[in-house]
Design a protein around this motif. Structure first.
Motif, short mmCIF file in Angstrom:
data_model
loop_
_atom_site.label_atom_id
_atom_site.label_comp_id
_atom_site.label_asym_id
_atom_site.label_seq_id
_atom_site.Cartn_x
_atom_site.Cartn_y
_atom_site.Cartn_z
N ARG A 9 0.26 -5.46 -22.35
CA ARG A 9 1.56 -4.92 -22.71
C ARG A 9 1.45 -3.75 -23.68
N HIS A 10 0.34 -3.62 -24.33
CA HIS A 10 0.18 -2.56 -25.34
C HIS A 10 -1.30 -2.23 -25.44
N LEU A 17 -6.63 -3.08 -33.73
CA LEU A 17 -5.89 -3.73 -32.64
C LEU A 17 -6.01 -2.85 -31.40
N LYS A 18 -6.63 -3.38 -30.36
CA LYS A 18 -6.85 -2.60 -29.14
C LYS A 18 -5.83 -2.89 -28.05
N ALA A 19 -5.30 -4.13 -28.02
CA ALA A 19 -4.33 -4.46 -26.97
C ALA A 19 -3.60 -5.75 -27.31
N THR A 78 -13.15 -8.38 -20.14
CA THR A 78 -13.60 -7.70 -18.92
C THR A 78 -12.42 -6.95 -18.28
N ALA A 79 -11.26 -7.60 -18.19
CA ALA A 79 -10.08 -6.94 -17.63
C ALA A 79 -9.67 -5.75 -18.50
N TYR A 80 -9.80 -5.89 -19.81
CA TYR A 80 -9.48 -4.79 -20.73
C TYR A 80 -10.39 -3.58 -20.44
#
Length: 86
Positions: A9-10, A17-19, A78-80
């Motif tokens: 979402r971010h 803070l990466k996500a 991994t998805a990030y």
């Protein structure tokens, strides 16, 4: 319990803070506001938390055992990495 969806979402390039992530389990249970944090030596997940009256933060949802925590962290990070521009 199987991770069936991961949504970012971010995404943020600057700062620790990466996500912010939402994860769905078994297509029936979602956990929102999981944070990907850039630690000193690796990325890690911080579970959603609430500030208590004494000023300390306490996780409001979290994996009970290390196996689920490791699987969750591995799949989300991994998805990030796969979401980032090449």
């Amino acid at each position: 319990m199987e991770i069936t969806d991961i949504k970012f979402r971010h995404l943020q390039e600057v700062g620790r803070l990466k996500a912010l992530v939402s994860v769905t389990f078994d297509d029936v249970f979602a956990v929102h506001d999981i944070k990907i944090i850039d630690g000193q030596d690796r990325l890690f997940l911080a579970m959603p938390s609430r500030r208590m009256p004494d000023g300390k933060y306490r996780d409001i949802v979290h994996p009970i055992g290390p196996a689920l925590r490791a699987e969750l962290e591995d799949k989300v990070i991994t998805a990030y990495h796969n979401t980032l521009p090449q």
